[in-house]
Design a protein around this motif. Sequence first.
Motif, PDB file in Angstrom:
ATOM      1  N   GLY A 202      19.789  46.663  26.120  1.00 42.75           N
ATOM      2  CA  GLY A 202      19.281  47.993  26.437  1.00 42.75           C
ATOM      3  C   GLY A 202      18.772  48.081  27.865  1.00 42.75           C
ATOM      4  N   ALA A 203      18.095  47.029  28.326  1.00 44.89           N
ATOM      5  CA  ALA A 203      17.593  47.013  29.700  1.00 44.89           C
ATOM      6  C   ALA A 203      18.745  47.023  30.697  1.00 44.89           C
ATOM      7  CB  ALA A 203      16.703  45.784  29.915  1.00 44.89           C
ATOM      8  N   LEU A 204      19.781  46.216  30.447  1.00 39.00           N
ATOM      9  CA  LEU A 204      20.927  46.174  31.352  1.00 39.00           C
ATOM     10  C   LEU A 204      21.693  47.488  31.347  1.00 39.00           C
ATOM     11  CD1 LEU A 204      20.201  43.138  31.347  1.00 39.00           C
ATOM     12  CD2 LEU A 204      22.641  42.633  31.344  1.00 39.00           C
ATOM     13  N   ARG A 205      21.883  48.058  30.160  1.00 41.55           N
ATOM     14  CA  ARG A 205      22.624  49.324  30.098  1.00 41.55           C
ATOM     15  C   ARG A 205      21.824  50.453  30.754  1.00 41.55           C
ATOM     16  NH1 ARG A 205      23.048  47.736  24.807  1.00 41.55           N
ATOM     17  NH2 ARG A 205      21.953  49.618  24.096  1.00 41.55           N
ATOM     18  N   LYS A 206      20.505  50.398  30.631  1.00 42.33           N
ATOM     19  CA  LYS A 206      19.660  51.386  31.296  1.00 42.33           C
ATOM     20  C   LYS A 206      19.803  51.278  32.809  1.00 42.33           C
ATOM     21  CE  LYS A 206      14.773  52.672  31.892  1.00 42.33           C
ATOM     22  NZ  LYS A 206      13.371  52.352  31.493  1.00 42.33           N
ATOM     23  N   LEU A 207      19.880  50.063  33.313  1.00 42.69           N
ATOM     24  CA  LEU A 207      19.977  49.850  34.747  1.00 42.69           C
ATOM     25  C   LEU A 207      21.285  50.392  35.308  1.00 42.69           C
ATOM     26  CD1 LEU A 207      18.740  48.588  37.306  1.00 42.69           C
ATOM     27  CD2 LEU A 207      19.858  46.438  36.676  1.00 42.69           C
ATOM     28  N   TYR A 208      22.389  50.191  34.567  1.00 39.03           N
ATOM     29  CA  TYR A 208      23.707  50.556  35.102  1.00 39.03           C
ATOM     30  C   TYR A 208      24.228  51.885  34.557  1.00 39.03           C
ATOM     31  CZ  TYR A 208      23.644  45.986  37.179  1.00 39.03           C
ATOM     32  OH  TYR A 208      23.298  44.894  37.935  1.00 39.03           O
ATOM     33  N   GLY A 209      23.930  52.217  33.313  1.00 42.75           N
ATOM     34  CA  GLY A 209      24.209  53.550  32.792  1.00 42.75           C
ATOM     35  C   GLY A 209      25.644  54.006  32.832  1.00 42.75           C
ATOM     36  N   SER A 210      26.608  53.080  32.773  1.00 47.72           N
ATOM     37  CA  SER A 210      28.012  53.468  32.931  1.00 47.72           C
ATOM     38  C   SER A 210      28.698  53.817  31.623  1.00 47.72           C
ATOM     39  CB  SER A 210      28.798  52.338  33.610  1.00 47.72           C
ATOM     40  OG  SER A 210      28.912  51.227  32.737  1.00 47.72           O
ATOM     41  N   LYS A 211      28.169  53.320  30.499  1.00 43.78           N
ATOM     42  CA  LYS A 211      28.919  53.413  29.236  1.00 43.78           C
ATOM     43  C   LYS A 211      28.833  54.799  28.596  1.00 43.78           C
ATOM     44  CE  LYS A 211      30.352  49.218  29.379  1.00 43.78           C
ATOM     45  NZ  LYS A 211      31.709  48.983  29.841  1.00 43.78           N
ATOM     46  N   LYS A 212      27.645  55.281  28.401  1.00 38.50           N
ATOM     47  CA  LYS A 212      27.423  56.574  27.767  1.00 38.50           C
ATOM     48  C   LYS A 212      28.263  56.697  26.498  1.00 38.50           C
ATOM     49  CE  LYS A 212      25.920  58.685  32.072  1.00 38.50           C
ATOM     50  NZ  LYS A 212      26.111  59.735  33.087  1.00 38.50           N
ATOM     51  N   ASN A 213      29.201  57.651  26.436  1.00 37.91           N
ATOM     52  CA  ASN A 213      29.960  57.876  25.203  1.00 37.91           C
ATOM     53  C   ASN A 213      31.380  57.331  25.278  1.00 37.91           C
ATOM     54  OD1 ASN A 213      27.807  59.303  23.935  1.00 37.91           O
ATOM     55  ND2 ASN A 213      28.329  61.109  25.142  1.00 37.91           N
ATOM     56  N   SER A 214      31.612  56.345  26.142  1.00 36.82           N
ATOM     57  CA  SER A 214      32.978  55.857  26.344  1.00 36.82           C
ATOM     58  C   SER A 214      33.596  55.322  25.064  1.00 36.82           C
ATOM     59  CB  SER A 214      32.991  54.768  27.422  1.00 36.82           C
ATOM     60  OG  SER A 214      32.596  55.284  28.666  1.00 36.82           O
ATOM     61  N   ARG A 215      32.844  54.564  24.284  1.00 37.64           N
ATOM     62  CA  ARG A 215      33.408  53.977  23.066  1.00 37.64           C
ATOM     63  C   ARG A 215      33.842  55.054  22.084  1.00 37.64           C
ATOM     64  NH1 ARG A 215      29.272  49.068  21.637  1.00 37.64           N
ATOM     65  NH2 ARG A 215      30.216  49.190  19.572  1.00 37.64           N
ATOM     66  N   ALA A 216      33.064  56.121  21.981  1.00 37.05           N
ATOM     67  CA  ALA A 216      33.396  57.198  21.050  1.00 37.05           C
ATOM     68  C   ALA A 216      34.670  57.923  21.471  1.00 37.05           C
ATOM     69  CB  ALA A 216      32.237  58.177  20.955  1.00 37.05           C
ATOM     70  N   GLN A 217      34.999  57.885  22.750  1.00 34.20           N
ATOM     71  CA  GLN A 217      36.175  58.588  23.256  1.00 34.20           C
ATOM     72  C   GLN A 217      37.445  57.746  23.214  1.00 34.20           C
ATOM     73  OE1 GLN A 217      34.930  59.677  27.190  1.00 34.20           O
ATOM     74  NE2 GLN A 217      33.229  60.932  26.444  1.00 34.20           N
ATOM     75  N   ASP A 218      37.310  56.446  22.973  1.00 34.40           N
ATOM     76  CA  ASP A 218      38.456  55.537  22.969  1.00 34.40           C
ATOM     77  C   ASP A 218      39.169  55.632  21.618  1.00 34.40           C
ATOM     78  OD1 ASP A 218      40.262  53.446  22.984  1.00 34.40           O
ATOM     79  OD2 ASP A 218      38.857  51.972  23.766  1.00 34.40           O
ATOM     80  N   LEU A 219      40.365  56.212  21.603  1.00 32.92           N
ATOM     81  CA  LEU A 219      41.103  56.410  20.354  1.00 32.92           C
ATOM     82  C   LEU A 219      41.360  55.101  19.633  1.00 32.92           C
ATOM     83  CD1 LEU A 219      44.012  58.742  19.563  1.00 32.92           C
ATOM     84  CD2 LEU A 219      44.454  56.285  19.418  1.00 32.92           C
ATOM     85  N   THR A 220      41.583  54.008  20.356  1.00 28.87           N
ATOM     86  CA  THR A 220      41.912  52.736  19.710  1.00 28.87           C
ATOM     87  C   THR A 220      40.725  52.130  18.981  1.00 28.87           C
ATOM     88  OG1 THR A 220      41.430  51.354  21.663  1.00 28.87           O
ATOM     89  CG2 THR A 220      43.640  52.289  21.495  1.00 28.87           C
ATOM     90  N   LEU A 221      39.528  52.696  19.171  1.00 28.66           N
ATOM     91  CA  LEU A 221      38.354  52.227  18.438  1.00 28.66           C
ATOM     92  C   LEU A 221      38.038  53.095  17.226  1.00 28.66           C
ATOM     93  CD1 LEU A 221      35.979  51.311  21.404  1.00 28.66           C
ATOM     94  CD2 LEU A 221      37.447  49.793  20.064  1.00 28.66           C
TER      95      LEU A 221
END
Length: 745
Positions: free
Chosen positions: A250-269
Amino acid sequence: MDITLQVIIFQAFISLSVCLNPFTITTYDNGTYSLSINDNIWLESAPTFFRDSGKLYSAKDGSLKLFYTGNEVGVDKLGNFTTKDYLYWAGSKEMFVSIRMYDDPNFVVFIQNFTDGASGTKAGSYDEVISGFPGFQIKDGVVDTGYLSFGGYMLGDTHKSIGKWGSHTKDIRDGLTGGPLILFDKDGNTLIISPLTEFMAASNWQDKESGGNVYWGVMGGVDEVPYHYTYMTIVYYAKGINKAFEGWGGALRKLYGSKKNSRAQDLTLGRAGYWTDNGAYYYYKTEPKKNYEQTMMDLVNKTVFTFNYFQFDSWWYFKGLAGGVKLWEPRPDVFPHGLGYFYNKTFSLVALHNRYWSRDTPYAKQNGGDYDFIVEDTGALPIDQKFWNDLLNKTLTWGLVMYEQDWLNVQLDKITALKTNLTLGQIWLSQMNEAAKANNVFIQYCMSNPRHALQSLTLSQVTQARVSDDYSPGGEQWRIGISSLFANALGLAPSKDTFWTTEVQPGNRYKRTEPNTRLNALVATLSTGPYGPSDMAGHLNYDLINKTCIYYGSLMQPAKPATAMDVQIIQEAFESKKMEIWSTYSVNVLNDTALNWGTVFAVDTSGDVTIDYKDMEFLTSDVAYSFYHYNDLSSFRDFKDSDKLVLPNNCTKTDFCLYQFVPKLTHGDNEVYLLGDVSKWVPASSTRIRSIVYQKEDLLINLWGSANEEITIYFVLNGQLQSSTCPIKNTGFNCVSMLTGKCVY
């Protein structure tokens, strides 16, 4: 306000926070420091060092001279902080290090700054480091401590090590293929140590010759560092191994903030696909007397189930010297009409594999091409944003939705410049990501080292990563609970790779069978990564596939990947018992309140293993729960906060243990437990159950289904097991009353 007064006030605030927190750091004016948990010292510092002008300057022998200590206050994306600063002389060069302590007392950041730059810094090997801060002594402590060290490829899964921490510890995974180091005690107190910045240039290193000290710094192949080059390391504390991963990530993702909703948008997931990589029936194999184009078209035409995409592996493009990719174009003997033809004829989207680049690639200017490459004797590397843009732009007519970058570890190994240049690795991966973003394509990393995985924190399109070795029928690569912890913390969906759904595949190239089809299908489901069977045409087990998918291929998965529970990791470290005990959960919303439906999965249990209520972190506080074994609804019973789950001694690969935990819902005098669609591995997945609606006279389940699908929902009403079957008339939302059992359209 005077800066000195600010420092005093902030230090007082930090001191108060530290006193209330089990994790503390103690710093001294001589440059040393120590980390403690519950007043017991866990780690003591090792001497700081820097390299410059071909010489090692170390605080150990006094050649690295400390001439200033001080304090500062500040704020960054992680919060307010105060510092302990040390300024050193390495010969004629000034080197600055700092320990940054935040108002969140669960973590601390160590900073190196090459104030005057440095040259002639190269160490004895690529796997060493040219600078060491922080550094910690590896020795026995007053508290028994275990460790987990990630290393190798597949996100550091292939060479990870687990054991007891102390003077005997010699196998910390380090160097170019090393990864985060995790320390923990039997009560679950946990520290995670990893790079916080400069992921492609940073390494950890165990100095076995000087008593086993372990350091974090810049990778050993770098020979020149610019002025004020800065690298940071984070140490994160939590009570609980899973909680530590969650907080650290959580600390690393807060620092970089790049992911957001990317996984939800990936059809293959979110949708089922068909895969052809290593372990698949059609890996470098076609139907007799047919090419791949005909074989894949036959699969589309003969398959009853609708796969939403097809993964094409390394068999479809041109290879050059040393097996690298020469041209990333469909070979005419494989797809005579091109990939666009397959897409237009079948309307099937594709996920396409790529590997390391061959030094004879005609894309490179050195070979007459149009693009800037680094070309070495062992391989090549593109360093041109236009190359990546052009490469992925042409896939718009191919139906590409996911680009699989495989052999990342080999690309790193083959290109010397990646091991000696501070920024090249970051540039390479960033250019790939920017092209994928421009073309609305997502990326899977395969055979990644931990540094690649950490770098993905900065990359919006990297949504998934392989966390196991290649699939092998009858093999063990489904054991992904620990590496899934690492992946999920970084915001990546872990992939277990492909699998067979039928035990016997006639004429397969591996001359093997798959006795654990159900296990592999379950793990693929619980992973939240790609779900990609790879059977021979006519040998897909649709009943098994349908335990994960609803009619048109949408996956019924949990809300997060199943990860190894603390008890599994602690038992392996301290007792050398290797079991698989994972947990995950689904989330459903009752009006505006989110509730968790939990899952515990176990294989290879040895002796009775007891899991306390408090160790099941998915259990929602202040909510009563019951649970049942997935294939025995009659086992349904209450699970109170004083209860324990005792796993039997017979959880095997063919007869695994899978428990579902269900929260109690109330409506007036009625007590309701929603079991969900128990025909699925994840019966309460939000793919099926979109919400639970509390009405004055009723309690409704809001379901999602396909036209002509029949959904049977199970629930326990006032102690009685009941079910309701609803034929779905039109694709979309449909409701079931849990008080009357009636379908509501």
